[in-house]
Scaffold this motif. Structure first.
Motif, PDB file in Angstrom:
ATOM      1  N   TRP A 274       0.829  -1.207   0.000  1.00 52.04           N
ATOM      2  CA  TRP A 274       0.000   0.000   0.000  1.00 52.04           C
ATOM      3  C   TRP A 274       0.861   1.253   0.000  1.00 52.04           C
ATOM      4  O   TRP A 274       0.686   2.142  -0.829  1.00 52.04           O
ATOM      5  CB  TRP A 274      -0.887   0.007   1.261  1.00 52.04           C
ATOM      6  N   ILE A 275       1.778   1.309   0.953  1.00 54.76           N
ATOM      7  CA  ILE A 275       2.603   2.512   1.113  1.00 54.76           C
ATOM      8  C   ILE A 275       3.448   2.757  -0.132  1.00 54.76           C
ATOM      9  O   ILE A 275       3.525   3.886  -0.648  1.00 54.76           O
ATOM     10  CB  ILE A 275       3.513   2.390   2.354  1.00 54.76           C
ATOM     11  N   GLU A 276       4.059   1.704  -0.655  1.00 54.56           N
ATOM     12  CA  GLU A 276       4.900   1.846  -1.842  1.00 54.56           C
ATOM     13  C   GLU A 276       4.084   2.352  -3.028  1.00 54.56           C
ATOM     14  O   GLU A 276       4.510   3.256  -3.760  1.00 54.56           O
ATOM     15  CB  GLU A 276       5.546   0.501  -2.178  1.00 54.56           C
ATOM     16  N   TYR A 277       2.895   1.780  -3.213  1.00 51.03           N
ATOM     17  CA  TYR A 277       2.058   2.159  -4.337  1.00 51.03           C
ATOM     18  C   TYR A 277       1.530   3.584  -4.196  1.00 51.03           C
ATOM     19  O   TYR A 277       1.554   4.373  -5.145  1.00 51.03           O
ATOM     20  CB  TYR A 277       0.896   1.175  -4.461  1.00 51.03           C
ATOM     21  N   LEU A 278       1.065   3.935  -2.999  1.00 50.45           N
ATOM     22  CA  LEU A 278       0.501   5.268  -2.777  1.00 50.45           C
ATOM     23  C   LEU A 278       1.561   6.351  -2.894  1.00 50.45           C
ATOM     24  O   LEU A 278       1.288   7.446  -3.386  1.00 50.45           O
ATOM     25  CB  LEU A 278      -0.174   5.330  -1.405  1.00 50.45           C
ATOM     26  N   ARG A 279       2.771   6.046  -2.458  1.00 48.44           N
ATOM     27  CA  ARG A 279       3.870   7.000  -2.644  1.00 48.44           C
ATOM     28  C   ARG A 279       4.120   7.225  -4.135  1.00 48.44           C
ATOM     29  O   ARG A 279       4.303   8.362  -4.589  1.00 48.44           O
ATOM     30  CB  ARG A 279       5.145   6.483  -1.972  1.00 48.44           C
ATOM     31  N   ALA A 280       4.128   6.145  -4.895  1.00 49.84           N
ATOM     32  CA  ALA A 280       4.389   6.234  -6.333  1.00 49.84           C
ATOM     33  C   ALA A 280       3.296   7.042  -7.031  1.00 49.84           C
ATOM     34  O   ALA A 280       3.576   7.884  -7.881  1.00 49.84           O
ATOM     35  CB  ALA A 280       4.491   4.842  -6.943  1.00 49.84           C
ATOM     36  N   VAL A 281       2.038   6.799  -6.662  1.00 50.25           N
ATOM     37  CA  VAL A 281       0.931   7.545  -7.260  1.00 50.25           C
ATOM     38  C   VAL A 281       1.041   9.027  -6.913  1.00 50.25           C
ATOM     39  O   VAL A 281       0.831   9.901  -7.760  1.00 50.25           O
ATOM     40  CB  VAL A 281      -0.424   6.993  -6.775  1.00 50.25           C
ATOM     41  N   SER A 282       1.406   9.309  -5.669  1.00 47.17           N
ATOM     42  CA  SER A 282       1.471  10.698  -5.196  1.00 47.17           C
ATOM     43  C   SER A 282       2.494  11.523  -5.966  1.00 47.17           C
ATOM     44  O   SER A 282       2.326  12.730  -6.138  1.00 47.17           O
ATOM     45  CB  SER A 282       1.790  10.727  -3.695  1.00 47.17           C
ATOM     46  N   ILE A 283       3.564  10.878  -6.419  1.00 51.38           N
ATOM     47  CA  ILE A 283       4.603  11.611  -7.159  1.00 51.38           C
ATOM     48  C   ILE A 283       4.570  11.265  -8.651  1.00 51.38           C
ATOM     49  O   ILE A 283       5.537  11.465  -9.373  1.00 51.38           O
ATOM     50  CB  ILE A 283       6.003  11.340  -6.578  1.00 51.38           C
ATOM     51  N   ASP A 284       3.409  10.724  -9.076  1.00 56.06           N
ATOM     52  CA  ASP A 284       3.183  10.436 -10.505  1.00 56.06           C
ATOM     53  C   ASP A 284       4.166   9.435 -11.077  1.00 56.06           C
ATOM     54  O   ASP A 284       4.565   9.539 -12.233  1.00 56.06           O
ATOM     55  CB  ASP A 284       3.238  11.728 -11.332  1.00 56.06           C
ATOM     56  N   GLU A 285       4.544   8.446 -10.281  1.00 54.67           N
ATOM     57  CA  GLU A 285       5.467   7.438 -10.789  1.00 54.67           C
ATOM     58  C   GLU A 285       4.929   6.021 -10.645  1.00 54.67           C
ATOM     59  O   GLU A 285       5.678   5.069 -10.637  1.00 54.67           O
ATOM     60  CB  GLU A 285       6.818   7.540 -10.064  1.00 54.67           C
TER      61      GLU A 285
END
Length: 212
Positions: free
Chosen positions: A113-124
């Motif tokens: 969850w954390i890895e994915y949400l971080r990636a979405v938050s920075i458009d990656e």
């Protein structure tokens, strides 16, 4: 850097509490509000102005899909991730059509969850190979019409890399350019094509016949 402001929308209190606990483990995120149905999610978006919404699909009074449509129409810059127990590909496509940036299953581990949400938050957030396959099957029935593209050859090259599920970092290494240059290219690409996220970019690449 300011933390990412998050709105949680789920009609089950235990689900909201579980999501809140996951996010509390990472100072990158800050939960600013919680909603129990789609209408409340829409109202709270205007009130609290979150950067990211974690939206359950099945909620009373107004579904997550309908709330997503309304929110994206009014606040297109807000990122929305659908959160559900369903792995039905139809739900995923409906979420993307309404403007959502991604899709998370509730039974995935907190680390994912954390890895994915971080990636979405920075458009990656990369597009998984599994999702890419489903997308190709879905859109192949629509008889795409390849035509002239407004993109430069370099922009087309970057878009093809995105459609293969590569992150900005991987693209920068493959094309021997900086990550910042990749980000700038993607901003120009999305502006030219009037698209909002990597899923929509991948669909465009498929329609153009650039991805096999």
């Amino acid at each position: 850097m300011q933390p990412i402001r998050v709105l949680i929308a789920d009609d089950h209190q235990h689900a909201r509490e579980g999501i809140r606990e996951i996010l509390k483990s990472d100072p990158f995120f800050e939960v600013v509000a919680e909603a129990w149905n789609g209408y409340e999610a829409f109202t709270y978006t205007g009130k609290f102005m979150p950067d990211l919404i974690l939206m359950d699909i099945n909620m009373p009074d107004m579904s997550g899909h309908e709330a997503t449509r309304l929110i994206k129409n009014e606040y297109p810059y807000v990122k929305i991730i659908m959160v559900t127990i369903s792995d039905d590909i139809a739900d995923l496509f409906e979420a993307i059509k309404k403007g959502a940036q991604g899709y998370l299953l509730k039974n995935l581990s907190p680390d994912v969850w954390i890895e994915y949400l971080r990636a979405v938050s920075i458009d990656e957030a990369p597009l998984s190979k599994e999702l890419a396959v489903h997308m190709l099957r879905e859109f192949s029935t629509r008889m795409p019409m390849p035509g002239h593209s407004p993109l430069t050859s370099r922009e087309q090259e970057i878009l093809k890399q995105v459609a293969k599920g590569k992150t900005n970092r991987e693209i920068s290494k493959d094309l021997v350019i900086s990550e910042n240059t990749v980000k700038n290219h993607l901003k120009h690409i999305m502006k030219k094509l009037h698209l909002e996220n990597r899923v929509q970019l991948t669909r465009y690449a498929c329609d153009q016949g650039w991805v096999k």
